[in-house]
Scaffold this active site. Structure first.
Site, PDB file in Angstrom:
ATOM      1  N   LEU A 118      -0.183  -2.590   8.881  1.00 36.93           N
ATOM      2  CA  LEU A 118      -0.850  -1.479   8.298  1.00 36.93           C
ATOM      3  C   LEU A 118      -1.902  -1.800   7.496  1.00 36.93           C
ATOM      4  O   LEU A 118      -2.623  -0.960   6.797  1.00 36.93           O
ATOM      5  CB  LEU A 118       0.238  -0.529   7.259  1.00 36.93           C
ATOM      6  CG  LEU A 118       0.939   0.260   8.179  1.00 36.93           C
ATOM      7  CD1 LEU A 118       1.975  -0.380   9.164  1.00 36.93           C
ATOM      8  CD2 LEU A 118       1.908   1.219   7.263  1.00 36.93           C
ATOM      9  N   ASP A 145       0.005  -8.725   1.945  1.00 36.67           N
ATOM     10  CA  ASP A 145      -0.850  -7.873   1.320  1.00 36.67           C
ATOM     11  C   ASP A 145      -1.915  -8.699   0.260  1.00 36.67           C
ATOM     12  O   ASP A 145      -1.222  -9.541  -0.473  1.00 36.67           O
ATOM     13  CB  ASP A 145      -0.304  -6.914   0.745  1.00 36.67           C
ATOM     14  CG  ASP A 145      -0.838  -5.503   0.152  1.00 36.67           C
ATOM     15  OD1 ASP A 145      -2.114  -5.614  -0.166  1.00 36.67           O
ATOM     16  OD2 ASP A 145      -0.465  -4.517   0.842  1.00 36.67           O
ATOM     17  N   TYR A 167     -15.667   2.922  10.603  1.00 38.99           N
ATOM     18  CA  TYR A 167     -14.054   2.721  10.341  1.00 38.99           C
ATOM     19  C   TYR A 167     -13.558   3.151  11.584  1.00 38.99           C
ATOM     20  O   TYR A 167     -12.729   2.731  12.213  1.00 38.99           O
ATOM     21  CB  TYR A 167     -13.668   3.824   9.293  1.00 38.99           C
ATOM     22  CG  TYR A 167     -12.237   3.871   9.142  1.00 38.99           C
ATOM     23  CD1 TYR A 167     -11.430   2.921   8.670  1.00 38.99           C
ATOM     24  CD2 TYR A 167     -11.632   5.152   9.275  1.00 38.99           C
ATOM     25  CE1 TYR A 167     -10.018   2.871   8.409  1.00 38.99           C
ATOM     26  CE2 TYR A 167     -10.038   5.267   9.024  1.00 38.99           C
ATOM     27  CZ  TYR A 167      -9.513   4.103   8.657  1.00 38.99           C
ATOM     28  OH  TYR A 167      -8.230   4.412   8.459  1.00 38.99           O
ATOM     29  N   GLY A 213       0.928  -1.128  -0.075  1.00 39.99           N
ATOM     30  CA  GLY A 213       0.129   0.126  -0.109  1.00 39.99           C
ATOM     31  C   GLY A 213       0.844   1.244   0.073  1.00 39.99           C
ATOM     32  O   GLY A 213       2.001   1.357  -0.011  1.00 39.99           O
ATOM     33  N   ILE A 267       1.449   3.979   2.585  1.00 42.19           N
ATOM     34  CA  ILE A 267       2.415   3.996   3.663  1.00 42.19           C
ATOM     35  C   ILE A 267       3.282   3.109   3.632  1.00 42.19           C
ATOM     36  O   ILE A 267       4.658   3.025   4.004  1.00 42.19           O
ATOM     37  CB  ILE A 267       1.619   4.417   4.783  1.00 42.19           C
ATOM     38  CG1 ILE A 267       0.553   5.497   4.869  1.00 42.19           C
ATOM     39  CG2 ILE A 267       2.717   4.681   5.944  1.00 42.19           C
ATOM     40  CD1 ILE A 267      -0.285   5.890   5.981  1.00 42.19           C
TER      41      ILE A 267
HETATM   42  P1  NAD Z   1      -3.465   1.615   1.549  1.00 42.06           P
HETATM   43  O1  NAD Z   1      -4.713   1.309   1.127  1.00 42.06           O
HETATM   44  O2  NAD Z   1      -2.762   2.252   0.375  1.00 42.06           O
HETATM   45  O3  NAD Z   1      -2.720   0.591   2.316  1.00 42.06           O
HETATM   46  C1  NAD Z   1      -3.487  -0.543   2.905  1.00 42.06           C
HETATM   47  C2  NAD Z   1      -2.956  -1.912   2.210  1.00 42.06           C
HETATM   48  O4  NAD Z   1      -3.611  -3.096   3.051  1.00 42.06           O
HETATM   49  C3  NAD Z   1      -3.199  -2.012   0.710  1.00 42.06           C
HETATM   50  O5  NAD Z   1      -2.038  -2.540   0.177  1.00 42.06           O
HETATM   51  C4  NAD Z   1      -4.059  -3.269   0.635  1.00 42.06           C
HETATM   52  O6  NAD Z   1      -4.099  -3.953  -0.385  1.00 42.06           O
HETATM   53  C5  NAD Z   1      -4.067  -4.023   1.901  1.00 42.06           C
HETATM   54  N1  NAD Z   1      -5.066  -4.713   2.397  1.00 42.06           N
HETATM   55  C6  NAD Z   1      -6.356  -4.388   2.791  1.00 42.06           C
HETATM   56  N2  NAD Z   1      -7.006  -5.286   3.206  1.00 42.06           N
HETATM   57  C7  NAD Z   1      -6.353  -6.268   3.442  1.00 42.06           C
HETATM   58  C8  NAD Z   1      -6.338  -7.513   3.775  1.00 42.06           C
HETATM   59  N3  NAD Z   1      -7.647  -8.076   4.067  1.00 42.06           N
HETATM   60  N4  NAD Z   1      -5.352  -8.563   3.819  1.00 42.06           N
HETATM   61  C9  NAD Z   1      -4.140  -7.887   3.600  1.00 42.06           C
HETATM   62  N5  NAD Z   1      -3.960  -6.860   3.047  1.00 42.06           N
HETATM   63  C10 NAD Z   1      -5.210  -6.075   2.839  1.00 42.06           C
HETATM   64  O7  NAD Z   1      -3.786   2.706   2.685  1.00 42.06           O
HETATM   65  P2  NAD Z   1      -2.464   3.698   3.506  1.00 42.06           P
HETATM   66  O8  NAD Z   1      -3.043   4.917   3.398  1.00 42.06           O
HETATM   67  O9  NAD Z   1      -1.133   3.166   3.248  1.00 42.06           O
HETATM   68  O10 NAD Z   1      -2.964   3.110   4.897  1.00 42.06           O
HETATM   69  C11 NAD Z   1      -2.103   2.099   5.724  1.00 42.06           C
HETATM   70  C12 NAD Z   1      -2.851   2.158   7.100  1.00 42.06           C
HETATM   71  O11 NAD Z   1      -2.677   3.540   7.863  1.00 42.06           O
HETATM   72  C13 NAD Z   1      -3.950   1.659   7.471  1.00 42.06           C
HETATM   73  O12 NAD Z   1      -4.080   0.992   8.513  1.00 42.06           O
HETATM   74  C14 NAD Z   1      -4.894   3.052   7.505  1.00 42.06           C
HETATM   75  O13 NAD Z   1      -6.162   2.733   8.304  1.00 42.06           O
HETATM   76  C15 NAD Z   1      -3.983   3.840   8.261  1.00 42.06           C
HETATM   77  N6  NAD Z   1      -4.265   5.331   8.099  1.00 42.06           N
HETATM   78  C16 NAD Z   1      -3.644   5.848   6.964  1.00 42.06           C
HETATM   79  C17 NAD Z   1      -4.044   7.230   6.659  1.00 42.06           C
HETATM   80  C18 NAD Z   1      -3.765   8.093   5.693  1.00 42.06           C
HETATM   81  O14 NAD Z   1      -3.742   9.263   5.500  1.00 42.06           O
HETATM   82  N7  NAD Z   1      -2.999   7.441   4.723  1.00 42.06           N
HETATM   83  C19 NAD Z   1      -4.662   7.925   7.810  1.00 42.06           C
HETATM   84  C20 NAD Z   1      -5.082   7.281   8.981  1.00 42.06           C
HETATM   85  C21 NAD Z   1      -4.748   5.673   8.822  1.00 42.06           C
END
Ligand code: NAD
Length: 324
Positions: A76, A32, A149, A10, A12
């Site tokens: 994550l 992932d 969420y 993903g 981050i």
């Molecule tokens: P993202 O969607 O790019 O990353 C999430 C990753 O999790 C993806 O690669 C997705 O394919 C994978 N994923 C989803 N469901 C899955 C499953 N059931 N099994 C395995 N993999 C799975 O989003 P991100 O922005 O990189 O978020 C990463 C983390 O940070 C998350 O936990 C999100 O809740 C948290 N977060 C992000 C933000 C932000 O601003 N980007 C803000 C608050 C919290």
């Protein structure tokens, strides 16, 4: 030494993998399911230190096997993005509750140090700006899927701290505040990639609501180095931290700045939230982190300001467009 990064394909997660490759000599396993993550986030990696497993965090035995081989875990993987949560509430809840429970249960077996990604959404529609970690949470009705969420992430936090208290798990919870930067996609409702794409195409920038809502944006490079440092700091274990930059901006101001920095002729149009999501949609007016706990624990904070973030996103987007 092996590090497990769930959600490593993903936005981050892939930056965290880059950071760990540079800053440590550890091998990395990524788990992932590529639902919102992508191969293209990892395609720049030229190393045999990274192993990628295409699987689901809801698969408890797979998670247990991978964690049994890991010395550190960064969790994550999650169903993310307001749009996706509103459209697929059940799938999102199951991923965010069951997945985190699986990770914590497995990590507790050998007390494997674990980072759990939480969110500023946990504060809900609280108006107590800036938000401190021990502030009250204020949520809307269960009839509005958006709060599912926040509720799941809050439950993850309770689980994490519970595993620390009752099983001695060294765990750190990080509440991310609008993490942004290269590779983030606008596909799931993220504002900066959407604005940059619209500005570069000369389309109107679509601001939801009246645009006076306030947000703080944090460069992903800052977020991942802080994430790594927190889990490497024993004083942080068992604690919850805001991970975000101070210095908030309004969405109207953000749209203007994107137009200026891209030299675009785009205009700004405002769309009611009800049109973008549904009638029950609730959008908090302001989000800003209090980062005194972060400063006191690791002695630093995010460095990149909004212009640096926007310049990096624009450069990355321009590169991608010129390659396509
Ligand atoms: P993202 O969607 O790019 O990353 C999430 C990753 O999790 C993806 O690669 C997705 O394919 C994978 N994923 C989803 N469901 C899955 C499953 N059931 N099994 C395995 N993999 C799975 O989003 P991100 O922005 O990189 O978020 C990463 C983390 O940070 C998350 O936990 C999100 O809740 C948290 N977060 C992000 C933000 C932000 O601003 N980007 C803000 C608050 C919290």
């Amino acid at each position: 030494m092996t590090v497990l990064v769930t959600g490593g394909a993903g936005f981050i997660g892939s930056h965290l993998v880059d950071h760990l490759l540079t800053e440590t000599d550890e091998n990395i396993t990524i788990l992932d399911n590529f639902s919102t993550g992508s191969d293209s986030n990892l395609s720049h990696l030229e190393t045999d230190r990274v192993d990628t497993v295409d699987g689901d965090i809801r698969d408890a035995s797979l998670v247990a096997d991978l964690i049994a081989d890991a010395d550190t875990v960064y969790h994550l993987a999650a169903a993310v993005g307001v749009k996706r949560i509103v459209e697929n509430p059940l799938d999102s809840l199951r991923t965010n509750l069951e997945g985190t429970k699986n990770v914590l249960e497995a990590a507790a077996q050998d007390a494997t140090p674990t980072f759990i990604a939480s969110s500023s959404e946990v504060y809900g529609k609280s108006e107590a700006i800036p938000f401190a970690e021990d502030d009250d949470r204020v949520y809307g009705s269960t009839a509005s899927p958006r709060w599912g969420y926040a509720t799941a992430k809050a439950a993850d936090e309770f689980l994490a701290v519970g595993f620390q208290k009752e099983h001695g798990l060294p765990v750190v919870v990080g509440r991310y505040f609008n993490i942004v930067g290269p590779r983030q996609t606008g596909q799931y409702g993220m504002v900066i990639p959407t604005f940059v794409k619209q500005a570069l195409a000369g389309d109107d920038l679509t601001v939801y609501g009246d645009g006076t809502q306030i947000r703080s944006f944090t460069h992903v490079a800052d977020a991942v180095s802080i994430t790594h440092e927190l889990l490497s700091t024993p004083a942080a274990h068992g604690e919850v931290f805001n991970i975000g930059a101070p210095g908030p901006t309004s969405i109207n101001n953000l749209a203007k700045r994107v137009i200026e920095l891209t030299d675009s002729d785009s205009a700004i149009t405002h769309i009611p939230f009800e049109e973008a999501y549904d009638e029950d949609f609730e959008e908090p007016d302001a989000r800003e982190p209090d980062i005194s706990k972060l400063r006191a624990t690791i002695g630093r904070e995010p460095e990149a300001d909004l212009d640096r973030i926007l310049r990096d996103v624009i450069a990355n987007r321009t590169d991608r467009v010129s390659i396509e």
